[in-house]
Design a protein around this motif. Structure first.
Motif, PDB file in Angstrom:
ATOM      1  N   TRP A 165       0.808  -1.222   0.000  1.00 17.24           N
ATOM      2  CA  TRP A 165       0.000   0.000   0.000  1.00 17.24           C
ATOM      3  C   TRP A 165       0.841   1.272   0.000  1.00 17.24           C
ATOM      4  O   TRP A 165       0.515   2.224  -0.728  1.00 17.24           O
ATOM      5  N   PRO A 166       1.903   1.359   0.798  1.00 12.75           N
ATOM      6  CA  PRO A 166       2.746   2.560   0.681  1.00 12.75           C
ATOM      7  C   PRO A 166       3.370   2.706  -0.710  1.00 12.75           C
ATOM      8  O   PRO A 166       3.487   3.817  -1.228  1.00 12.75           O
ATOM      9  N   THR A 167       3.745   1.582  -1.321  1.00 11.05           N
ATOM     10  CA  THR A 167       4.315   1.627  -2.670  1.00 11.05           C
ATOM     11  C   THR A 167       3.287   2.154  -3.665  1.00 11.05           C
ATOM     12  O   THR A 167       3.590   3.028  -4.481  1.00 11.05           O
ATOM     13  N   LEU A 168       2.071   1.625  -3.602  1.00 13.22           N
ATOM     14  CA  LEU A 168       1.016   2.116  -4.498  1.00 13.22           C
ATOM     15  C   LEU A 168       0.705   3.581  -4.226  1.00 13.22           C
ATOM     16  O   LEU A 168       0.440   4.344  -5.161  1.00 13.22           O
ATOM     17  N   GLY A 169       0.743   3.978  -2.966  1.00 12.90           N
ATOM     18  CA  GLY A 169       0.514   5.387  -2.633  1.00 12.90           C
ATOM     19  C   GLY A 169       1.565   6.295  -3.243  1.00 12.90           C
ATOM     20  O   GLY A 169       1.249   7.359  -3.779  1.00 12.90           O
ATOM     21  N   ILE A 170       2.815   5.882  -3.186  1.00 14.30           N
ATOM     22  CA  ILE A 170       3.900   6.667  -3.778  1.00 14.30           C
ATOM     23  C   ILE A 170       3.726   6.762  -5.290  1.00 14.30           C
ATOM     24  O   ILE A 170       3.906   7.828  -5.884  1.00 14.30           O
ATOM     25  N   VAL A 171       3.368   5.635  -5.921  1.00 19.23           N
ATOM     26  CA  VAL A 171       3.168   5.629  -7.375  1.00 19.23           C
ATOM     27  C   VAL A 171       2.033   6.573  -7.753  1.00 19.23           C
ATOM     28  O   VAL A 171       2.158   7.380  -8.686  1.00 19.23           O
ATOM     29  N   LEU A 172       0.922   6.501  -7.032  1.00 24.63           N
ATOM     30  CA  LEU A 172      -0.216   7.385  -7.333  1.00 24.63           C
ATOM     31  C   LEU A 172       0.131   8.847  -7.067  1.00 24.63           C
ATOM     32  O   LEU A 172      -0.250   9.730  -7.840  1.00 24.63           O
ATOM     33  N   LEU A 173       0.846   9.111  -5.980  1.00 23.22           N
ATOM     34  CA  LEU A 173       1.234  10.486  -5.667  1.00 23.22           C
ATOM     35  C   LEU A 173       2.134  11.064  -6.752  1.00 23.22           C
ATOM     36  O   LEU A 173       1.922  12.205  -7.195  1.00 23.22           O
ATOM     37  N   THR A 174       3.112  10.294  -7.199  1.00 21.29           N
ATOM     38  CA  THR A 174       3.990  10.806  -8.252  1.00 21.29           C
ATOM     39  C   THR A 174       3.235  10.981  -9.566  1.00 21.29           C
ATOM     40  O   THR A 174       3.539  11.890 -10.339  1.00 21.29           O
ATOM     41  N   ALA A 175       2.225  10.144  -9.821  1.00 26.19           N
ATOM     42  CA  ALA A 175       1.416  10.306 -11.027  1.00 26.19           C
ATOM     43  C   ALA A 175       0.617  11.603 -10.970  1.00 26.19           C
ATOM     44  O   ALA A 175       0.547  12.348 -11.953  1.00 26.19           O
ATOM     45  N   VAL A 176       0.037  11.906  -9.820  1.00 29.37           N
ATOM     46  CA  VAL A 176      -0.741  13.143  -9.661  1.00 29.37           C
ATOM     47  C   VAL A 176       0.168  14.361  -9.785  1.00 29.37           C
ATOM     48  O   VAL A 176      -0.159  15.329 -10.484  1.00 29.37           O
ATOM     49  N   VAL A 177       1.319  14.318  -9.117  1.00 34.83           N
ATOM     50  CA  VAL A 177       2.260  15.447  -9.183  1.00 34.83           C
ATOM     51  C   VAL A 177       2.785  15.620 -10.612  1.00 34.83           C
ATOM     52  O   VAL A 177       2.868  16.742 -11.115  1.00 34.83           O
ATOM     53  N   GLY A 178       3.100  14.522 -11.280  1.00 34.07           N
ATOM     54  CA  GLY A 178       3.579  14.603 -12.660  1.00 34.07           C
ATOM     55  C   GLY A 178       2.530  15.159 -13.607  1.00 34.07           C
ATOM     56  O   GLY A 178       2.845  15.963 -14.488  1.00 34.07           O
ATOM     57  N   THR A 179       1.282  14.751 -13.414  1.00 31.93           N
ATOM     58  CA  THR A 179       0.201  15.267 -14.249  1.00 31.93           C
ATOM     59  C   THR A 179       0.020  16.764 -14.028  1.00 31.93           C
ATOM     60  O   THR A 179      -0.137  17.523 -14.992  1.00 31.93           O
ATOM     61  N   ALA A 180       0.039  17.188 -12.780  1.00 30.91           N
ATOM     62  CA  ALA A 180      -0.102  18.621 -12.481  1.00 30.91           C
ATOM     63  C   ALA A 180       1.057  19.414 -13.084  1.00 30.91           C
ATOM     64  O   ALA A 180       0.846  20.503 -13.646  1.00 30.91           O
ATOM     65  N   LEU A 181       2.265  18.882 -12.989  1.00 31.82           N
ATOM     66  CA  LEU A 181       3.425  19.562 -13.554  1.00 31.82           C
ATOM     67  C   LEU A 181       3.330  19.662 -15.072  1.00 31.82           C
ATOM     68  O   LEU A 181       3.608  20.711 -15.655  1.00 31.82           O
ATOM     69  N   MET A 182       2.897  18.575 -15.710  1.00 33.36           N
ATOM     70  CA  MET A 182       2.744  18.600 -17.173  1.00 33.36           C
ATOM     71  C   MET A 182       1.692  19.613 -17.596  1.00 33.36           C
ATOM     72  O   MET A 182       1.878  20.342 -18.578  1.00 33.36           O
ATOM     73  N   ARG A 183       0.594  19.677 -16.866  1.00 37.62           N
ATOM     74  CA  ARG A 183      -0.458  20.633 -17.220  1.00 37.62           C
ATOM     75  C   ARG A 183       0.026  22.074 -17.074  1.00 37.62           C
ATOM     76  O   ARG A 183      -0.218  22.915 -17.933  1.00 37.62           O
ATOM     77  N   SER A 184       0.715  22.356 -15.972  1.00 38.14           N
ATOM     78  CA  SER A 184       1.171  23.732 -15.762  1.00 38.14           C
ATOM     79  C   SER A 184       2.242  24.118 -16.774  1.00 38.14           C
ATOM     80  O   SER A 184       2.219  25.227 -17.313  1.00 38.14           O
ATOM     81  N   GLN A 185       3.169  23.215 -17.068  1.00 37.47           N
ATOM     82  CA  GLN A 185       4.205  23.517 -18.049  1.00 37.47           C
ATOM     83  C   GLN A 185       3.628  23.608 -19.452  1.00 37.47           C
ATOM     84  O   GLN A 185       4.076  24.426 -20.258  1.00 37.47           O
ATOM     85  N   GLY A 186       2.641  22.774 -19.748  1.00 40.81           N
ATOM     86  CA  GLY A 186       1.970  22.863 -21.051  1.00 40.81           C
ATOM     87  C   GLY A 186       1.241  24.177 -21.213  1.00 40.81           C
ATOM     88  O   GLY A 186       1.289  24.795 -22.285  1.00 40.81           O
ATOM     89  N   ALA A 187       0.571  24.617 -20.162  1.00 41.12           N
ATOM     90  CA  ALA A 187      -0.122  25.905 -20.213  1.00 41.12           C
ATOM     91  C   ALA A 187       0.876  27.049 -20.376  1.00 41.12           C
ATOM     92  O   ALA A 187       0.639  27.998 -21.137  1.00 41.12           O
TER      93      ALA A 187
END
Length: 59
Positions: free
Chosen positions: A28-50
């Motif tokens: 569960w901590p591993t899956l949490g880290i994977v999901l957290l990095t996915a959310v942070v990466g998506t937010a970063l891509m959106r802001s940099q794309g904008a």
């Protein structure tokens, strides 16, 4: 040919690291880290794309 090797080797290394980390800290901590990095990466891509799109519009 070396590009094909990279496309095969990198996912295998990533899977091996997931297994190692999962063994150390648990599933569960591993899956949490994977999901957290996915959310942070998506937010970063959106802001940099904008930002890039705004730069294109300005020029």
């Amino acid at each position: 040919m070396w590009l094909f090797v990279l496309f095969v080797a990198i996912p295998l290394i990533e899977i091996a690291l997931f297994i190692q980390v999962g063994g150390l800290i648990g599933l569960w901590p591993t899956l949490g880290i994977v999901l957290l990095t996915a959310v942070v990466g998506t937010a970063l891509m959106r802001s940099q794309g904008a930002r890039a799109w705004a730069e294109v519009q300005r020029s």
